[in-house]
Design an enzyme around this catalytic site. Structure first.
Site, PDB file in Angstrom:
ATOM      1  N   ARG A  83       0.825  -1.193   0.000  1.00 46.15           N
ATOM      2  CA  ARG A  83       0.000   0.000   0.000  1.00 46.15           C
ATOM      3  C   ARG A  83       0.867   1.255   0.000  1.00 46.15           C
ATOM      4  O   ARG A  83       1.772   1.399   0.803  1.00 46.15           O
ATOM      5  CB  ARG A  83      -0.889   0.016   1.233  1.00 46.15           C
ATOM      6  N   ARG A  92      -4.605   4.736  -4.233  1.00 41.89           N
ATOM      7  CA  ARG A  92      -4.053   3.712  -3.332  1.00 41.89           C
ATOM      8  C   ARG A  92      -4.196   2.324  -3.935  1.00 41.89           C
ATOM      9  O   ARG A  92      -5.115   2.068  -4.717  1.00 41.89           O
ATOM     10  CB  ARG A  92      -4.691   3.793  -1.947  1.00 41.89           C
ATOM     11  N   ASP A  95      -7.222  -0.371   0.061  1.00 38.32           N
ATOM     12  CA  ASP A  95      -7.772   0.181   1.286  1.00 38.32           C
ATOM     13  C   ASP A  95      -8.733  -0.855   1.851  1.00 38.32           C
ATOM     14  O   ASP A  95      -9.604  -1.342   1.117  1.00 38.32           O
ATOM     15  CB  ASP A  95      -8.619   1.407   0.889  1.00 38.32           C
ATOM     16  N   ASP A  97     -11.341  -1.124   5.055  1.00 35.03           N
ATOM     17  CA  ASP A  97     -11.935  -0.360   6.152  1.00 35.03           C
ATOM     18  C   ASP A  97     -12.970  -1.197   6.883  1.00 35.03           C
ATOM     19  O   ASP A  97     -13.819  -1.835   6.238  1.00 35.03           O
ATOM     20  CB  ASP A  97     -12.657   0.886   5.607  1.00 35.03           C
TER      21      ASP A  97
HETATM   22  N1  ROI Z   1     -13.222   6.998  -4.026  1.00 35.43           N
HETATM   23  C1  ROI Z   1     -13.823   5.880  -4.428  1.00 35.43           C
HETATM   24  N2  ROI Z   1     -14.686   5.930  -5.453  1.00 35.43           N
HETATM   25  N3  ROI Z   1     -13.586   4.668  -3.835  1.00 35.43           N
HETATM   26  C2  ROI Z   1     -12.732   4.565  -2.796  1.00 35.43           C
HETATM   27  O1  ROI Z   1     -12.533   3.456  -2.268  1.00 35.43           O
HETATM   28  C3  ROI Z   1     -12.083   5.726  -2.323  1.00 35.43           C
HETATM   29  N4  ROI Z   1     -11.230   5.683  -1.270  1.00 35.43           N
HETATM   30  C4  ROI Z   1     -10.653   6.769  -0.813  1.00 35.43           C
HETATM   31  C5  ROI Z   1     -10.845   8.109  -1.446  1.00 35.43           C
HETATM   32  C6  ROI Z   1      -9.520   8.615  -1.936  1.00 35.43           C
HETATM   33  C7  ROI Z   1     -11.420   9.075  -0.401  1.00 35.43           C
HETATM   34  N5  ROI Z   1     -11.760   8.081  -2.561  1.00 35.43           N
HETATM   35  C8  ROI Z   1     -12.352   6.950  -2.973  1.00 35.43           C
HETATM   36  O2  ROI Z   1      -9.876   6.677   0.233  1.00 35.43           O
END
Ligand code: ROI
Length: 160
Positions: A83, A92, A95, A97
């Protein structure tokens, strides 16, 4: 045992492959079982627009892990995907979460649950509704209701 919903997102280096691999890695989480995975969705970037679209998905895991231990495991998976986070809200490779952890509300320096941005992100609300149409937040808000203030906009489900 707690049902935890986990959001996955990537927009670098073959994002689809990162998300599919991460789902396989979620199957290997200790003291946990991957119950459901949503389709993959192509989504417009939230944040700076000069970055690629994202691939997003949501997984449902049942786990005996404590929330911070689950977070450690997810961060270890992120690290395995090398990452990189070049800038705030920038591109990235992966991610992961914790969106919801049972009906718990968690305010910790490392972890906020429900995820603070959940109500504002169609790329999370869409796959959550796919997996669990009657899901509600710990405060009783139905996920369905969130669509009124955060309509689905340009979220496209794609073949894995
Ligand atoms: N935008 C989208 N469409 N999907 C994401 O997973 C995502 N993740 C983020 C940020 C950069 C805020 N924007 C994103 O962390």
């Amino acid at each position: 045992m707690v049902n935890a919903f986990i959001g996955l997102g990537s927009n670098l280096d073959n994002p689809k492959a990162h998300v599919i691999k991460a789902l396989e890695e979620l199957e290997q989480l200790p003291h946990s079982q991957l119950l459901l995975a949503s389709k993959l969705y192509l989504s417009k970037p939230v944040g700076p627009q000069d970055q690629d679209h994202f691939i997003n998905a949501v997984a449902l895991v049942i786990t005996e892990l404590e929330p911070l231990t689950l977070l450690d495991e997810l961060q270890a998976i992120e690290q395995r995907h090398q990452r990189v986070r070049e800038r705030h809200w920038g591109p990235r490779t992966l991610d992961l979460d914790i969106l919801l952890f049972g009906d718990q509300t968690i305010h910790h320096s490392r972890l906020t649950v429900p995820h603070a941005e959940l109500p504002n992100r169609d790329f999370v609300i869409g796959p959550l509704l796919e997996l669990s149409p009657n899901l509600s937040l710990p405060d009783g808000t139905q996920i369905q209701e969130l669509l009124q203030s955060c309509p689905i906009d340009g979220l496209i489900s794609i073949e894995a």
